[in-house]
Design a protein around this motif. Structure first.
Motif, mmCIF file in Angstrom:
data_model
loop_
_atom_site.group_PDB
_atom_site.id
_atom_site.type_symbol
_atom_site.label_atom_id
_atom_site.label_comp_id
_atom_site.label_asym_id
_atom_site.label_seq_id
_atom_site.Cartn_x
_atom_site.Cartn_y
_atom_site.Cartn_z
ATOM 1 N N LYS A 209 0.836 -1.193 0.000
ATOM 2 C CA LYS A 209 0.000 0.000 0.000
ATOM 3 C C LYS A 209 0.878 1.252 0.000
ATOM 4 C CE LYS A 209 -3.442 2.431 2.839
ATOM 5 N NZ LYS A 209 -4.240 2.365 4.098
ATOM 6 N N LEU A 210 1.976 1.195 0.748
ATOM 7 C CA LEU A 210 2.913 2.314 0.856
ATOM 8 C C LEU A 210 4.335 1.794 0.791
ATOM 9 C CD1 LEU A 210 1.300 4.260 3.846
ATOM 10 C CD2 LEU A 210 1.324 5.013 1.464
ATOM 11 N N ILE A 211 5.228 2.609 0.235
ATOM 12 C CA ILE A 211 6.662 2.319 0.219
ATOM 13 C C ILE A 211 7.368 3.417 1.002
ATOM 14 C CG2 ILE A 211 8.734 2.091 -1.196
ATOM 15 C CD1 ILE A 211 6.989 1.026 -3.443
ATOM 16 N N VAL A 212 8.249 3.023 1.905
ATOM 17 C CA VAL A 212 9.066 3.975 2.653
ATOM 18 C C VAL A 212 10.511 3.815 2.183
ATOM 19 C CG1 VAL A 212 9.876 4.747 4.911
ATOM 20 C CG2 VAL A 212 7.541 3.894 4.635
ATOM 21 N N CYS A 213 11.054 4.868 1.593
ATOM 22 C CA CYS A 213 12.441 4.861 1.140
ATOM 23 C C CYS A 213 13.332 5.408 2.250
ATOM 24 C CB CYS A 213 12.605 5.711 -0.121
ATOM 25 S SG CYS A 213 11.884 4.969 -1.588
ATOM 26 N N LEU A 214 14.280 4.619 2.681
ATOM 27 C CA LEU A 214 15.185 4.997 3.758
ATOM 28 C C LEU A 214 16.474 5.551 3.163
ATOM 29 C CD1 LEU A 214 14.612 1.785 5.903
ATOM 30 C CD2 LEU A 214 13.648 4.044 6.340
ATOM 31 N N GLY A 215 16.607 6.873 3.120
ATOM 32 C CA GLY A 215 17.825 7.493 2.625
ATOM 33 C C GLY A 215 17.761 7.912 1.173
ATOM 34 N N SER A 216 18.789 8.670 0.772
ATOM 35 C CA SER A 216 18.841 9.224 -0.587
ATOM 36 C C SER A 216 18.918 8.172 -1.686
ATOM 37 C CB SER A 216 20.024 10.193 -0.712
ATOM 38 O OG SER A 216 19.788 11.372 0.017
ATOM 39 N N ALA A 221 16.525 6.228 -6.446
ATOM 40 C CA ALA A 221 16.327 5.079 -7.335
ATOM 41 C C ALA A 221 14.867 4.903 -7.710
ATOM 42 C CB ALA A 221 16.861 3.813 -6.672
ATOM 43 N N LEU A 222 13.957 5.125 -6.771
ATOM 44 C CA LEU A 222 12.544 4.890 -7.049
ATOM 45 C C LEU A 222 11.847 6.088 -7.671
ATOM 46 C CD1 LEU A 222 12.920 2.251 -5.385
ATOM 47 C CD2 LEU A 222 10.621 2.654 -4.518
ATOM 48 N N THR A 223 12.196 7.295 -7.266
ATOM 49 C CA THR A 223 11.488 8.476 -7.761
ATOM 50 C C THR A 223 12.187 9.137 -8.936
ATOM 51 O OG1 THR A 223 12.608 9.994 -6.234
ATOM 52 C CG2 THR A 223 10.615 8.893 -5.433
ATOM 53 N N GLY A 224 13.467 8.823 -9.141
ATOM 54 C CA GLY A 224 14.210 9.448 -10.230
ATOM 55 C C GLY A 224 14.701 10.846 -9.916
ATOM 56 N N THR A 225 14.522 11.316 -8.689
ATOM 57 C CA THR A 225 14.966 12.657 -8.337
ATOM 58 C C THR A 225 16.473 12.705 -8.118
ATOM 59 O OG1 THR A 225 14.648 14.466 -6.769
ATOM 60 C CG2 THR A 225 14.670 12.267 -5.856
ATOM 61 N N LYS A 226 17.038 13.889 -8.209
ATOM 62 C CA LYS A 226 18.439 14.097 -7.879
ATOM 63 C C LYS A 226 18.578 14.892 -6.581
ATOM 64 C CE LYS A 226 20.078 13.955 -12.676
ATOM 65 N NZ LYS A 226 20.707 12.624 -12.509
ATOM 66 N N ASP A 227 17.452 15.240 -5.964
ATOM 67 C CA ASP A 227 17.472 16.002 -4.720
ATOM 68 C C ASP A 227 17.921 15.124 -3.559
ATOM 69 O OD1 ASP A 227 16.558 18.281 -6.007
ATOM 70 O OD2 ASP A 227 14.448 17.761 -5.694
ATOM 71 N N GLY A 228 18.493 15.769 -2.546
ATOM 72 C CA GLY A 228 18.930 15.062 -1.360
ATOM 73 C C GLY A 228 17.763 14.682 -0.462
ATOM 74 N N LEU A 249 6.980 7.369 0.579
ATOM 75 C CA LEU A 249 7.369 8.317 1.619
ATOM 76 C C LEU A 249 8.881 8.244 1.792
ATOM 77 C CD1 LEU A 249 6.718 10.308 3.957
ATOM 78 C CD2 LEU A 249 6.501 8.292 5.445
ATOM 79 N N ALA A 250 9.549 9.380 1.687
ATOM 80 C CA ALA A 250 11.005 9.432 1.869
ATOM 81 C C ALA A 250 11.320 9.856 3.298
ATOM 82 C CB ALA A 250 11.632 10.417 0.881
ATOM 83 N N THR A 251 12.285 9.177 3.901
ATOM 84 C CA THR A 251 12.711 9.541 5.248
ATOM 85 C C THR A 251 14.196 9.248 5.405
ATOM 86 O OG1 THR A 251 12.190 9.340 7.609
ATOM 87 C CG2 THR A 251 12.213 7.302 6.318
ATOM 88 N N LEU A 252 14.732 9.555 6.561
ATOM 89 C CA LEU A 252 16.159 9.424 6.820
ATOM 90 C C LEU A 252 16.529 7.971 7.113
ATOM 91 C CD1 LEU A 252 16.437 12.540 9.165
ATOM 92 C CD2 LEU A 252 17.002 12.428 6.730
ATOM 93 N N HIS A 253 17.705 7.589 6.660
ATOM 94 C CA HIS A 253 18.183 6.224 6.889
ATOM 95 C C HIS A 253 18.616 6.076 8.347
ATOM 96 C CE1 HIS A 253 20.476 2.503 6.492
ATOM 97 N NE2 HIS A 253 19.948 2.354 5.288
ATOM 98 N N PRO A 254 18.313 4.942 8.983
ATOM 99 C CA PRO A 254 18.745 4.758 10.375
ATOM 100 C C PRO A 254 20.251 4.922 10.584
ATOM 101 C CG PRO A 254 17.133 3.093 9.782
ATOM 102 C CD PRO A 254 17.453 3.836 8.522
ATOM 103 N N ALA A 255 21.064 4.537 9.599
ATOM 104 C CA ALA A 255 22.510 4.700 9.744
ATOM 105 C C ALA A 255 22.875 6.180 9.859
ATOM 106 C CB ALA A 255 23.233 4.064 8.559
ATOM 107 N N TYR A 256 22.181 7.034 9.127
ATOM 108 C CA TYR A 256 22.398 8.482 9.229
ATOM 109 C C TYR A 256 21.991 8.981 10.608
ATOM 110 C CZ TYR A 256 21.590 13.480 8.426
ATOM 111 O OH TYR A 256 21.579 14.852 8.531
ATOM 112 N N LEU A 257 20.906 8.455 11.139
ATOM 113 C CA LEU A 257 20.428 8.887 12.455
ATOM 114 C C LEU A 257 21.380 8.462 13.564
ATOM 115 C CD1 LEU A 257 16.631 8.079 12.039
ATOM 116 C CD2 LEU A 257 17.764 10.305 11.830
#
Length: 282
Positions: A209-216, A221-228, A249-257
């Motif tokens: 139903k939803l995809i959560v992308c963890l990190g840039s 890769a999924l949205t094709g954006t070049k933004d951070g 939904l884009a969010t921060l990667h746990p390794a970054y946190l």
């Protein structure tokens, strides 16, 4: 004579450092740059001779062509990236289930990361869950266990999910690349492109139903954006995968946190948004 405790601890720490850096085998007393390839070896110096033997004339016909060598990686032949990506697309499209897809990936030799990783880290969690988390690539712990997000980042992800009432029985977890890159480096664009058909087929079979992308890397890769990620996080995006549109939904990667703990407040906001979306309120 037994080794004292301090020396034993230092030796174990030294070995752990090399394992985390991707060094898992010693072949010589001095280091070698294996990425330079066999053609990069310095040829021995040849002293000139006073007179060279005359070379027989070449008969008419096709001109001589220099000898070519098949590129290798880890001692195995590596297909050109375009050919490997084409093979991945053809094979991934044949998978009728996640089990078939995982079996195809285990036998796939088009991605050079396969030759340096210990295990394939295909997925974890419940494929029938409404939310799919996608990260970047396995690390040392994931490579050892054979599942994504098994180390410190995975423990933090578990705690983040728990704050909104989720756990691994209510989520499905994967990466854009299922093999660990040497030294935990970021996957190259070529490696991500080769693995992408398998990821797209994996998403299509899970149908979240939803995809959560963890990190840039996952978000790009999924949205094709070049933004951070700091610009992309905190809101939903659309991703076209296998001819279908998914909410991302884009969010921060746990390794970054783990490196920037003050940014956890941003991730908390993102996960509250995820909870609202799962409840139909966002």
């Amino acid at each position: 004579m037994m080794m004292d405790t301090d020396k034993q601890r230092d030796l174990i720490a030294y070995l752990d450092f090399h394992e985390e850096a991707g060094v898992d085998i010693a072949l010589d007393e001095r280091p070698h740059d294996r990425f330079s390839g066999p053609d990069a070896a310095v040829a021995p110096e040849v002293k000139p001779v006073a007179r060279l033997a005359a070379r027989p004339p070449i008969e008419r016909g096709e001109p001589e062509k220099p000898a070519t060598r098949t590129p290798t990686y880890g001692g195995s032949a590596a297909a050109p990236p375009d050919a490997a990506a084409g093979s991945a697309r053809a094979q991934a499209s044949e998978a009728k289930s996640l089990e078939e897809l995982e079996a195809l990936l285990r036998a796939f030799d088009g991605c050079p990361l396969r030759f340096t990783a210990k295990n394939l880290a295909f997925s974890d969690g419940d494929p029938a869950a409404p939310v799919m988390f996608i990260g970047e690539a396995p690390g040392a712990d994931e490579d050892r266990v054979g599942k994504p997000f098994m180390g410190r980042s995975g423990q933090l992800l578990d705690r983040m999910m728990a704050t909104i009432g989720l756990d691994r029985t209510g989520a499905y977890i994967a990466n854009i690349v299922p093999w660990r890159p040497p030294g935990n480096r970021t996957p190259t664009p070529q490696e991500a492109a080769i693995c992408r058909p398998f990821l797209e087929r994996q998403i299509a079979l899970v149908d979240p139903k939803l995809i959560v992308c963890l990190g840039s890397p996952a978000t790009q890769a999924l949205t094709g954006t070049k933004d951070g990620i700091l610009k992309m996080r905190g809101r939903f995006h659309k991703a076209q995968v296998a001819g279908r549109e998914f909410r991302v939904l884009a969010t921060l990667h746990p390794a970054y946190l783990l490196r920037q703990p003050l940014q956890k407040r941003l991730a908390w906001r993102d996960f509250r948004l995820l909870r609202a979306a799962l409840d139909g309120a966002a």
